[in-house]
Write an enzyme that holds these catalytic residues in place. Sequence first.
Site, mmCIF file in Angstrom:
data_model
loop_
_atom_site.group_PDB
_atom_site.id
_atom_site.type_symbol
_atom_site.label_atom_id
_atom_site.label_comp_id
_atom_site.label_asym_id
_atom_site.label_seq_id
_atom_site.Cartn_x
_atom_site.Cartn_y
_atom_site.Cartn_z
ATOM 1 N N TYR A 32 9.293 10.600 3.924
ATOM 2 C CA TYR A 32 9.035 11.278 2.650
ATOM 3 C C TYR A 32 7.827 12.199 2.851
ATOM 4 O O TYR A 32 6.787 12.084 2.204
ATOM 5 C CB TYR A 32 8.823 10.286 1.495
ATOM 6 N N HIS A 37 1.176 15.016 6.215
ATOM 7 C CA HIS A 37 1.867 14.660 7.471
ATOM 8 C C HIS A 37 1.996 15.881 8.380
ATOM 9 O O HIS A 37 1.750 15.812 9.582
ATOM 10 C CB HIS A 37 3.288 14.151 7.182
ATOM 11 N N LYS A 149 -7.035 10.052 5.541
ATOM 12 C CA LYS A 149 -6.636 9.511 4.232
ATOM 13 C C LYS A 149 -6.638 7.974 4.269
ATOM 14 O O LYS A 149 -7.061 7.309 3.348
ATOM 15 C CB LYS A 149 -5.242 10.048 3.899
ATOM 16 N N MET A 184 -2.730 13.963 -1.051
ATOM 17 C CA MET A 184 -1.271 13.881 -0.910
ATOM 18 C C MET A 184 -0.870 12.492 -0.424
ATOM 19 O O MET A 184 -1.520 11.912 0.430
ATOM 20 C CB MET A 184 -0.781 14.945 0.060
HETATM 21 P P1 AMP Z 1 2.437 7.300 5.987
HETATM 22 O O1 AMP Z 1 3.741 8.002 6.108
HETATM 23 O O2 AMP Z 1 1.909 7.242 4.577
HETATM 24 O O3 AMP Z 1 2.390 5.998 6.712
HETATM 25 O O4 AMP Z 1 1.375 8.226 6.719
HETATM 26 C C1 AMP Z 1 1.573 8.655 8.049
HETATM 27 C C2 AMP Z 1 0.298 9.302 8.542
HETATM 28 O O5 AMP Z 1 -0.032 10.406 7.700
HETATM 29 C C3 AMP Z 1 -0.918 8.366 8.512
HETATM 30 O O6 AMP Z 1 -1.692 8.575 9.692
HETATM 31 C C4 AMP Z 1 -1.644 8.792 7.276
HETATM 32 O O7 AMP Z 1 -3.040 8.535 7.335
HETATM 33 C C5 AMP Z 1 -1.371 10.279 7.268
HETATM 34 N N1 AMP Z 1 -1.529 10.853 5.928
HETATM 35 C C6 AMP Z 1 -0.987 10.398 4.776
HETATM 36 N N2 AMP Z 1 -1.402 11.143 3.732
HETATM 37 C C7 AMP Z 1 -2.217 12.096 4.245
HETATM 38 C C8 AMP Z 1 -2.959 13.183 3.672
HETATM 39 N N3 AMP Z 1 -2.950 13.432 2.366
HETATM 40 N N4 AMP Z 1 -3.698 13.948 4.505
HETATM 41 C C9 AMP Z 1 -3.711 13.706 5.848
HETATM 42 N N5 AMP Z 1 -3.025 12.715 6.439
HETATM 43 C C10 AMP Z 1 -2.292 11.917 5.651
#
Ligand code: AMP
Length: 281
Positions: A32, A37, A149, A184
């Site tokens: 998603y 990301h 984040k 985000m």
């Molecule tokens: P997730 O899909 O939520 O597990 O996130 C995957 C990666 O994206 C992780 O390393 C998170 O820290 C990073 N991430 C999620 N949201 C953000 C954001 N707003 N800004 C930068 N990195 C993010």
Amino acid sequence: MTIIETISEMQHYADHWRQQGKTIGFVPTMGYLHEGHLSLMRLAKTRADVLVVSIYVNPTQFGANEDLDTYPRDLARDQRLLESVECDVLFLPNDAIMYPPEYRTYVTVEELTENLCGTSRPRHFRGVTTIVTKLFHCVKPHVAVFGQKDAQQALIIKRMTADLNMDVEIIIGEIVREADGVAMSSRNVYLSPAEREDARVLSQSLQKAQEAIAQGERSTATLIEMIRTMIAQKPTTTIDYVSIVETKTLHDVAQIEGEVLIALAVFVGKTRLIDNALIRV
Ligand code: AMP
């Protein structure tokens, strides 16, 4: 972009690239996808020859009453976004291959996993460190990028790779925010219009605290109270924690000094959101 669904094929690709002298950059995600990301993927591409992104909603990092079953998914949209950043391989494992019935092994980082998010999500980081270790063995990256984040997660992953002598460089990408300051997150989609409005208070309260620090405030008790009061004024919010911690140990600090992290987790309606600010004085 190639889509790979088995571990053996992923490892075969990784070995092939390594034999060719190519460096592998890796961004693990739960899908998603959003601009946060994608920013990590662009960063990975500046540091490696090939980019692998995984999408896997890892069940072992969800608690019993959390949103594993409802976690947002849109693979077709994710694929288009991955094409837009010229991702080379999308690794898409599933539960059956990641956690077969005989599965028994977990990776645990001590102490750093106990406070902040670890308090209300006791087995969360054990799930994260386990899946990241497994994904590293599948993708064999030279460089892996994580987001600030999830500041506690980033620190834990760095600790784990150092402690276990993993031959992978960990890079941390900045927090990407919506125009109104909201960090985000895939989970923002759960928010009703009223909740989305209230969600702005997370970044706004961090901003207010940073302004107070710039004006000389050094008491973390005062700053935490200021943040809590601001958040509590929004009708849909319930605070999980507001903490100000030392960045290496995540221990609470009484005074703002050197480098500290202001970290918070807040339920907005039923959706748990996190945000943080890194402070250097
Ligand atoms: P997730 O899909 O939520 O597990 O996130 C995957 C990666 O994206 C992780 O390393 C998170 O820290 C990073 N991430 C999620 N949201 C953000 C954001 N707003 N800004 C930068 N990195 C993010």
